[in-house]
Scaffold this motif. Structure first.
Motif, PDB file in Angstrom:
ATOM      1  N   TYR A 457      18.630 -15.566  -2.324  1.00 26.16           N
ATOM      2  CA  TYR A 457      18.286 -14.102  -2.686  1.00 26.16           C
ATOM      3  C   TYR A 457      19.626 -13.182  -2.823  1.00 26.16           C
ATOM      4  O   TYR A 457      20.559 -13.285  -1.897  1.00 26.16           O
ATOM      5  N   LYS A 458      19.451 -12.320  -3.829  1.00 29.71           N
ATOM      6  CA  LYS A 458      20.452 -11.115  -3.818  1.00 29.71           C
ATOM      7  C   LYS A 458      19.672  -9.968  -4.091  1.00 29.71           C
ATOM      8  O   LYS A 458      18.959  -9.879  -5.026  1.00 29.71           O
ATOM      9  N   TYR A 459      20.149  -8.962  -3.090  1.00 31.34           N
ATOM     10  CA  TYR A 459      19.195  -7.507  -3.387  1.00 31.34           C
ATOM     11  C   TYR A 459      19.796  -7.007  -4.701  1.00 31.34           C
ATOM     12  O   TYR A 459      21.028  -7.457  -4.834  1.00 31.34           O
ATOM     13  N   ASP A 460      19.243  -6.492  -5.570  1.00 29.11           N
ATOM     14  CA  ASP A 460      19.815  -6.012  -6.982  1.00 29.11           C
ATOM     15  C   ASP A 460      20.539  -4.791  -6.953  1.00 29.11           C
ATOM     16  O   ASP A 460      20.948  -4.445  -8.081  1.00 29.11           O
ATOM     17  N   THR A 461      20.711  -4.308  -5.748  1.00 25.36           N
ATOM     18  CA  THR A 461      21.541  -3.036  -5.773  1.00 25.36           C
ATOM     19  C   THR A 461      22.594  -3.084  -4.756  1.00 25.36           C
ATOM     20  O   THR A 461      22.506  -3.784  -3.687  1.00 25.36           O
ATOM     21  N   ASN A 462      23.844  -2.751  -5.107  1.00 29.22           N
ATOM     22  CA  ASN A 462      24.961  -2.777  -4.315  1.00 29.22           C
ATOM     23  C   ASN A 462      24.699  -1.813  -3.121  1.00 29.22           C
ATOM     24  O   ASN A 462      23.961  -0.655  -3.316  1.00 29.22           O
ATOM     25  N   ILE A 463      25.103  -1.875  -1.826  1.00 27.70           N
ATOM     26  CA  ILE A 463      24.965  -1.315  -0.679  1.00 27.70           C
ATOM     27  C   ILE A 463      26.242  -0.808  -0.127  1.00 27.70           C
ATOM     28  O   ILE A 463      27.385  -1.548  -0.092  1.00 27.70           O
ATOM     29  N   THR A 464      26.303   0.568   0.065  1.00 29.28           N
ATOM     30  CA  THR A 464      27.643   1.240   0.398  1.00 29.28           C
ATOM     31  C   THR A 464      27.343   1.598   1.787  1.00 29.28           C
ATOM     32  O   THR A 464      26.531   2.385   2.183  1.00 29.28           O
ATOM     33  N   ILE A 465      28.190   1.076   2.703  1.00 28.82           N
ATOM     34  CA  ILE A 465      27.963   1.422   4.178  1.00 28.82           C
ATOM     35  C   ILE A 465      28.888   2.565   4.476  1.00 28.82           C
ATOM     36  O   ILE A 465      30.176   2.574   3.867  1.00 28.82           O
ATOM     37  N   THR A 466      28.572   3.635   5.184  1.00 26.18           N
ATOM     38  CA  THR A 466      29.492   4.787   5.555  1.00 26.18           C
ATOM     39  C   THR A 466      29.310   4.919   7.112  1.00 26.18           C
ATOM     40  O   THR A 466      28.534   4.291   7.653  1.00 26.18           O
ATOM     41  N   PRO A 467      30.380   5.439   7.642  1.00 23.66           N
ATOM     42  CA  PRO A 467      30.105   5.428   9.044  1.00 23.66           C
ATOM     43  C   PRO A 467      29.069   6.195   9.594  1.00 23.66           C
ATOM     44  O   PRO A 467      28.805   7.272   9.285  1.00 23.66           O
ATOM     45  N   GLY A 468      28.525   5.625  10.762  1.00 22.08           N
ATOM     46  CA  GLY A 468      26.928   5.977  11.153  1.00 22.08           C
ATOM     47  C   GLY A 468      25.939   5.847  10.442  1.00 22.08           C
ATOM     48  O   GLY A 468      25.041   6.202  11.030  1.00 22.08           O
ATOM     49  N   CYS A 469      25.775   5.330   9.291  1.00 19.23           N
ATOM     50  CA  CYS A 469      24.803   5.302   8.445  1.00 19.23           C
ATOM     51  C   CYS A 469      23.869   4.219   8.995  1.00 19.23           C
ATOM     52  O   CYS A 469      24.260   3.235   9.787  1.00 19.23           O
ATOM     53  N   SER A 470      22.540   4.291   8.625  1.00 23.21           N
ATOM     54  CA  SER A 470      21.459   3.192   8.898  1.00 23.21           C
ATOM     55  C   SER A 470      20.649   3.345   7.641  1.00 23.21           C
ATOM     56  O   SER A 470      19.809   4.187   7.342  1.00 23.21           O
ATOM     57  N   ILE A 471      20.563   2.275   7.114  1.00 24.67           N
ATOM     58  CA  ILE A 471      19.953   1.882   5.741  1.00 24.67           C
ATOM     59  C   ILE A 471      18.806   1.214   5.892  1.00 24.67           C
ATOM     60  O   ILE A 471      19.081   0.130   6.495  1.00 24.67           O
ATOM     61  N   ASP A 472      17.528   1.833   5.585  1.00 22.41           N
ATOM     62  CA  ASP A 472      16.368   0.978   5.745  1.00 22.41           C
ATOM     63  C   ASP A 472      16.015   0.514   4.180  1.00 22.41           C
ATOM     64  O   ASP A 472      15.667   1.156   3.373  1.00 22.41           O
ATOM     65  N   LEU A 473      16.222  -0.614   3.780  1.00 15.80           N
ATOM     66  CA  LEU A 473      15.867  -1.371   2.804  1.00 15.80           C
ATOM     67  C   LEU A 473      14.367  -1.329   2.493  1.00 15.80           C
ATOM     68  O   LEU A 473      13.886  -1.832   1.281  1.00 15.80           O
ATOM     69  N   GLY A 474      13.538  -1.524   3.553  1.00 19.88           N
ATOM     70  CA  GLY A 474      12.073  -1.540   3.502  1.00 19.88           C
ATOM     71  C   GLY A 474      11.707  -3.130   3.218  1.00 19.88           C
ATOM     72  O   GLY A 474      12.400  -4.064   3.807  1.00 19.88           O
ATOM     73  N   THR A 475      10.661  -3.275   2.314  1.00 19.20           N
ATOM     74  CA  THR A 475      10.256  -4.488   2.135  1.00 19.20           C
ATOM     75  C   THR A 475      11.084  -5.176   0.822  1.00 19.20           C
ATOM     76  O   THR A 475      11.090  -4.659  -0.149  1.00 19.20           O
ATOM     77  N   LEU A 476      11.540  -6.447   0.975  1.00 15.16           N
ATOM     78  CA  LEU A 476      12.199  -7.277   0.067  1.00 15.16           C
ATOM     79  C   LEU A 476      11.424  -8.377  -0.236  1.00 15.16           C
ATOM     80  O   LEU A 476      11.027  -9.331   0.617  1.00 15.16           O
ATOM     81  N   VAL A 477      11.353  -8.675  -1.612  1.00 16.08           N
ATOM     82  CA  VAL A 477      10.549 -10.285  -1.880  1.00 16.08           C
ATOM     83  C   VAL A 477      11.424 -10.996  -2.635  1.00 16.08           C
ATOM     84  O   VAL A 477      12.234 -10.726  -3.654  1.00 16.08           O
ATOM     85  N   TYR A 478      11.430 -12.238  -1.981  1.00 13.98           N
ATOM     86  CA  TYR A 478      12.477 -13.527  -2.601  1.00 13.98           C
ATOM     87  C   TYR A 478      11.556 -14.270  -3.469  1.00 13.98           C
ATOM     88  O   TYR A 478      10.813 -14.716  -2.707  1.00 13.98           O
ATOM     89  N   GLU A 479      11.937 -14.513  -4.558  1.00 11.27           N
ATOM     90  CA  GLU A 479      10.803 -15.403  -5.473  1.00 11.27           C
ATOM     91  C   GLU A 479      11.999 -16.763  -5.793  1.00 11.27           C
ATOM     92  O   GLU A 479      12.885 -16.575  -6.600  1.00 11.27           O
ATOM     93  N   PRO A 480      11.726 -17.839  -5.031  1.00  8.42           N
ATOM     94  CA  PRO A 480      12.743 -19.012  -5.072  1.00  8.42           C
ATOM     95  C   PRO A 480      12.401 -19.836  -6.500  1.00  8.42           C
ATOM     96  O   PRO A 480      11.343 -19.586  -7.032  1.00  8.42           O
ATOM     97  N   PRO A 481      13.489 -20.192  -6.932  1.00 14.31           N
ATOM     98  CA  PRO A 481      13.343 -21.001  -8.145  1.00 14.31           C
ATOM     99  C   PRO A 481      11.829 -21.971  -8.223  1.00 14.31           C
ATOM    100  O   PRO A 481      11.842 -22.746  -7.260  1.00 14.31           O
ATOM    101  N   ARG A 482      11.219 -21.817  -9.276  1.00  9.89           N
ATOM    102  CA  ARG A 482       9.899 -22.476  -9.374  1.00  9.89           C
ATOM    103  C   ARG A 482       9.316 -22.335 -10.779  1.00  9.89           C
ATOM    104  O   ARG A 482       9.413 -21.306 -11.392  1.00  9.89           O
ATOM    105  N   HIS A 483       9.013 -23.695 -11.488  1.00  8.09           N
ATOM    106  CA  HIS A 483       8.396 -23.503 -12.814  1.00  8.09           C
ATOM    107  C   HIS A 483       7.215 -24.145 -12.639  1.00  8.09           C
ATOM    108  O   HIS A 483       6.389 -23.898 -13.874  1.00  8.09           O
ATOM    109  N   GLY A 484       6.646 -24.945 -11.775  1.00  7.58           N
ATOM    110  CA  GLY A 484       5.366 -25.403 -11.788  1.00  7.58           C
ATOM    111  C   GLY A 484       5.030 -26.030 -10.465  1.00  7.58           C
ATOM    112  O   GLY A 484       5.793 -26.073  -9.539  1.00  7.58           O
ATOM    113  N   PRO A 485       3.955 -26.819 -10.391  1.00 11.25           N
ATOM    114  CA  PRO A 485       3.351 -27.241  -9.264  1.00 11.25           C
ATOM    115  C   PRO A 485       4.099 -28.468  -8.555  1.00 11.25           C
ATOM    116  O   PRO A 485       4.726 -29.159  -9.550  1.00 11.25           O
TER     117      PRO A 485
END
Length: 681
Positions: A457-485
């Motif tokens: 999985y890779k989050y689709d936006t770059n994340i910039t960390i600054t001193p003292g920051c606290s970033i809440d990304l909320g809910t992330l959903v990973y869809e693993p490779p899958r084509h059929g049952p």
């Protein structure tokens, strides 16, 4: 009128030889101030302890620091640790070695296309960076120029040591700096080495279940070299209990995520020497990268960069004009002792407690280094990871125990080959909740992978960390490779081959450290040769629905010895039944590899001889995990289209041929294989 120059020089020399606080000659007497003791009787060494008085003395060829618990000598201007006096031991380091071969930093590097160079990093200048009654930080710097000896890596390297009053150990780190415009180079290894007294330190501890008395370097020198370098069969050891055992330093490798404390114990007097690494942020290639720890010597290492279990893919490559700067460390060299009543058994437990204490106070707030940010200068990221796979559940599933990390921007999964920046990883809880703390300021991508699911999985936006920051990304959903049952699957998608059949070692090629340690039985030597013993007449054939991967799938697909130093490729077969095949449809084979060493894996469906193969990885891998007793190297994932005409109703066979066969150490380890049917409409 100013004094003549020669007077100034004389005064400077006298000042250099005067004790900065209170002086003392090296090894004149043992420290007399005892350390505080915890409940077990083991000496405690809280970093802010007031035990002892910090003393420093210097001469033209060494600096000596005494903090009341230990007495350390470091060469000037080289910056090599030449002596550590502790607990009645006049020197815990190997005095039979030269001064520059006891405690040192080194770099393995090369110019592109040229032979590798082994560079012991000796400083050319020495200075006191900061000094107080509670703490001293000293620097040994080496500056490179075009006229410098061409055996020196083109880097400015500043080695630092920090000593604290009443602290039973010392901290060390290094600042590597490469200005813009310097030559193209490749770096495969950066590490610290400490070589201890063999007559005293004979018991090695890596983890709760990996520790024991060890053979000696002398035992190895009289042993029989085996097929793979570094492995030796002990034929005439001083202690005959080791006779017939194999010793190989790679048998003691550990993944970065678990490599926090390791070292050696001396029985008389009871004392321990430990390498404590409170953070992995400065190590390369992520949390599951494996590396060396302690091994016969006795030797204790701190590995920062290496190509072990990965190959040149994780070596650092610098192009002309590329500027770079990085801090490796600090790590903590910790010494402890025990009362005669408690003995040496308490030393490992105390070392673990010390490690947890160092982790708790990371990042340290006492370094005199602008490139090492303290906690207030760092940031954090929180979120919750879910997994969506509609063929398993209509609802999103928790990303339970997911590995979630920040690393340099790149494609999904690139973190396992990333080698120049800093990485910050955590494990999500059973609900997929995660918090990545103490992150250096900078630009990152957020990556993740979830045990039980393939891919990255890779989050689709770059994340910039600054001193003292606290970033809440909320809910992330990973869809693993899958084509059929899923039609069938083999193994567990956890990026290792640990769940497959790992044979018993040859009785004559065992290491007793792993005799009863089943979870590490893959560390035994020569397991690759057991394949030919078990499959003498034909290669492995696995029947889906009948066989089980834990006992019927050999952990590695290796070559077969054909005699006269020649080897043959091998072909694993997967036999399975399909009731029917949907015409004009596409099936998918998800093929995940846990390791590859100079391999070319070819896949064929129902035709063992078709050329070219229906699919080929091409030449892949240099991780050497088979020969170096690892259950995984780098992770590879292939989604292979299988047109319906390559399958038929009834019995089908997939042929997996590892076609490269020049040595016994080539091959692949499988992580997981899954055949998927056509997408459901």
């Amino acid at each position: 009128m100013p004094p003549p120059p020669f007077v100034l020089s004389l005064l400077l020399l006298l000042l250099l030889q005067i004790v900065v606080v209170v002086g003392g000659e090296w090894l004149d007497s043992a420290p007399t101030t005892p350390g505080s003791r915890n409940e077990t009787g083991t000496r405690n060494s809280a970093a802010n302890s007031s035990v002892g008085v910090l003393l420093l003395s210097a001469s033209t060829d060494q600096v000596v620091i005494d903090n009341g618990l230990l007495h350390v000598a470091i060469s000037v201007p080289g910056g090599d640790v030449t002596g550590i006096q502790y607990n009645g031991l006049d020197n815990v380091l190997d005095v039979l070695n030269n001064d520059d071969n006891r405690g040192y930093w080194d770099v393995v590097w090369n110019l592109p296309g040229h032979d590798i160079i082994f560079d012991r990093v000796h400083g050319s200048t020495y200075k006191i960076v900061s000094e107080s009654s509670d703490q001293i930080e000293i620097s040994f710097n080496r500056t490179w120029s075009i006229s410098t000896n061409d055996t020196f890596v083109p880097m400015n390297i500043d080695k630092r040591y920090i000593f604290r009053s009443g602290c039973s150990g010392f901290y060390t780190y290094a600042i590597f700096d490469r200005p813009e415009g310097w030559p193209d180079i490749e770096i495969d290894q950066v590490r610290i080495v400490y070589k201890l007294r063999e007559d005293k330190f004979q018991y090695m501890a890596l983890s709760d279940d990996s520790q024991r008395f060890m053979p000696t370097a002398g035992d190895r020198s009289t042993g029989l070299p085996l097929a793979y370098p570094e492995a030796v069969l002990l034929t005439n050891p001083e202690n005959q209990e080791f006779r017939g055992e194999v010793d190989d330093k790679y048998q003691y490798s550990i993944e970065n995520q678990y490599n926090r404390v390791h070292g050696w114990i001396c029985d008389e007097p009871p004392a321990g020497f430990w390498m404590i690494t409170p953070s992995n942020e400065f190590r390369t290639a992520g949390p599951v990268k494996q590396d060396l720890t302690s091994h016969v010597g006795p030797i204790t290492l701190s590995m920062f960069v290496s190509t072990h279990y990965a190959g040149k893919e994780v070596g650092m490559k610098f192009n002309s004009g590329e500027a770079w700067r990085k801090v490796f460390g600090p790590v903590f060299v910790y010494l402890n002792s025990a009362s005669p009543e408690d003995g040496s058994n308490s030393l490992w437990e105390d070392a673990k407690r010390q490690m947890y204490g160092e982790v708790k106070i990371w990042p340290y707030d006492f370094t005199a280094c602008d490139d090492f940010p303290n906690a207030e200068q760092r940031g954090s990221v929180v979120g919750q990871l879910f997994v969506h796979d509609g063929y398993i559940s209509e609802q999103d599933m928790y990303g339970a125990s997911a590995y979630v990390g920040l690393a340099a921007p790149g494609p999904a999964g690139s973190w396992q080959r990333e080698n120049k920046g800093y990485q910050f990883w955590t494990r999500a809880n059973k609900r997929g909740l995660f918090e990545i703390e103490k992150v250096r300021a900078g630009d990152y991508n957020l990556y993740a992978w979830v045990p039980g699911f393939i891919g990255d999985y890779k989050y689709d936006t770059n994340i910039t960390i600054t001193p003292g920051c606290s970033i809440d990304l909320g809910t992330l959903v990973y869809e693993p490779p899958r084509h059929g049952p899923t039609l069938w699957e083999i193994g567990i998608p956890d990026r290792t081959a640990a769940e497959f059949y790992i044979p018993s070692p040859y009785p004559t090629l065992m290491n007793s450290l792993y005799t009863d340690n089943r979870k590490s039985r893959f560390r035994q030597y020569g397991l690759w040769d057991r394949y030919a013993d078990l499959y003498q007449e034909h290669d492995l054939i696995f029947t889906v629905g009948t066989d089980h991967y834990r006992k019927d799938w050999f952990y590695a697909q290796v070559t077969r010895n054909a005699g006269n130093t020649t080897y043959q490729s091998t072909t694993f077969q997967i036999v399975f039944e399909l009731q029917q095949v949907n015409d004009m449809s596409t099936y998918y084979l998800q093929l995940a590899l846990a390791s590859a060493m100079e391999s070319d894996l070819q896949v064929r469906f129902n035709n063992a001889s078709v050329e070219p193969a229906h699919f080929s990885t091409g030449p892949i891998g240099q991780d050497n995990a088979i020969a170096r007793h690892g259950i995984h190297g780098l992770y590879w994932l292939y989604g292979i289209e299988v047109p319906s005409f390559q399958l038929h109703g009834g019995i089908n066979t997939i042929y997996l041929t590892q076609a490269s066969a020049k040595t016994p150490f080539q091959g692949v380890m499988y992580d997981y294989i899954r055949l998927e049917g056509p997408p459901e409409t």
